[in-house]
Write a protein that holds these residues in place. Structure first.
Motif: not given
Length: 319
Positions: A131-145, A147-153
């Motif tokens: 759950d912590a990993w998924v939350a961290s990835i989701r937070d990165k996606r939202d922060w980058l979005a 800023q107008g930045i695309e995120y791909a893992l």
């Protein structure tokens, strides 16, 4: 009462023992420093001579730091280490290095931070960790979005996932790997673009030849062929606005031999010529289409490389 006389065998044994334990100390000041060989073969800087202690804290560290310094410089260090590694490798059939696992057919696999256990499913994520990993990835996606930045893992599998036939039978999978757990959880997470490189690498593996593999047989990382697969899969996964130039074809890349240590775990074994491999990378024949604009940080640590098109076409990339 007659006092037993010491035989010449006992005297010789005592003398030989004293000579053996004192030789490294006496030779330390005579033989050349092994510092250069430690740096070249073990890929680390030898421990420095500690400063004279001046307070309680430095007195506490002094014995430990002095021991580390002497352990890197005692006489015959490299010779004795090579002999020990040769015995471990060729007589006992084990790995002389804790972070390297012997595979079949002369292949080597890395086990830094016990990564092998997580790959074979012996050390899975707990529900809270996942759950912590998924939350961290989701937070990165939202922060980058924002800023107008695309995120791909991009999820790159371990070498043993692509080449299980070269892994020792005792290290066969026992359950889902952490990679598989994370991908399954992300599949249920909306708006996270995930690139699983495994299918492409398995397809590329069918092109293997005796001197050409998707991963380096003696190393941890993928070869130039594996990198090309990742390059194409990442580009294919990005939105259309990123496709300002067509990808390089294989026939537009030059195969360039690598010089220097390269991706070779056998340097952990201080035995000459025990393992050899040919290494290469692929380089665009016409030159790179982007320029690196940001390198390492001023303190020498690894920074995030930033790439930009010289003519301003297309987006910038921060990897």
């Amino acid at each position: 009462m007659t006092t037993p006389r010491t035989s010449w065998v006992e005297v010789a044994t005592i003398v030989a023992f004293l000579a053996a334990i004192s030789a490294p100390l006496l030779l330390a000041g005579v033989l050349p420093s092994p510092a250069e060989e430690i740096f070249a073969r073990e890929r680390r800087v030898p421990a420095p001579l500690p400063d004279a202690p001046v307070d309680l804290e430095s007195w506490e560290r002094f014995p430990r730091e002095t021991t580390s310094w002497y352990a890197d410089r005692f006489g015959l260090r490299m010779e004795l280490t090579r002999a020990f590694h040769a015995m471990q490798l060729h007589v006992l059939g084990g790995s002389p290095a804790d972070n390297v696992v012997l595979g079949k057919d002369g292949w080597l696999f890395g086990d830094d931070f016990q990564s092998g256990a997580s790959t074979r499913g012996a050390d899975p994520f707990t529900p809270d960790e996942l759950d912590a990993w998924v939350a961290s990835i989701r937070d990165k996606r939202d922060w980058l979005a924002a800023q107008g930045i695309e995120y791909a893992l991009v999820v790159v599998p371990a070498k043993e996932t692509v080449y299980p036939e070269h892994v020792d039978d005792a290290l066969a999978p026992v359950g889902p790997s952490r990679r598989e757990q994370l991908l399954a959880a992300l599949a249920e997470t909306p708006r996270v673009r995930t690139v699983d490189v495994l299918p492409g690498l398995l397809a590329e593996k069918r092109r293997d030849r005796p001197e050409s593999h998707v991963y380096f047989p003696l190393g941890l990382h993928w070869s130039g062929r594996g990198a090309y697969v990742g390059y194409r899969m990442i580009l294919d996964a990005l939105p259309a606005r990123f496709h300002v130039r067509r990808p390089f074809r294989r026939d537009e890349l030059d195969r360039v031999p690598l010089t220097g240590p390269g991706d070779d775990y056998s340097h952990n074994f201080l035995t000459a010529n025990s393992y050899r491999q040919s290494e290469f990378r692929w380089r665009p024949a016409e030159g790179q289409r982007a320029a690196r604009t940001l390198g390492a940080r001023a303190d020498g640590s690894c920074g995030f490389p930033e790439w930009a098109s010289p003519d301003g076409r297309g987006p910038r990339a921060l990897i």
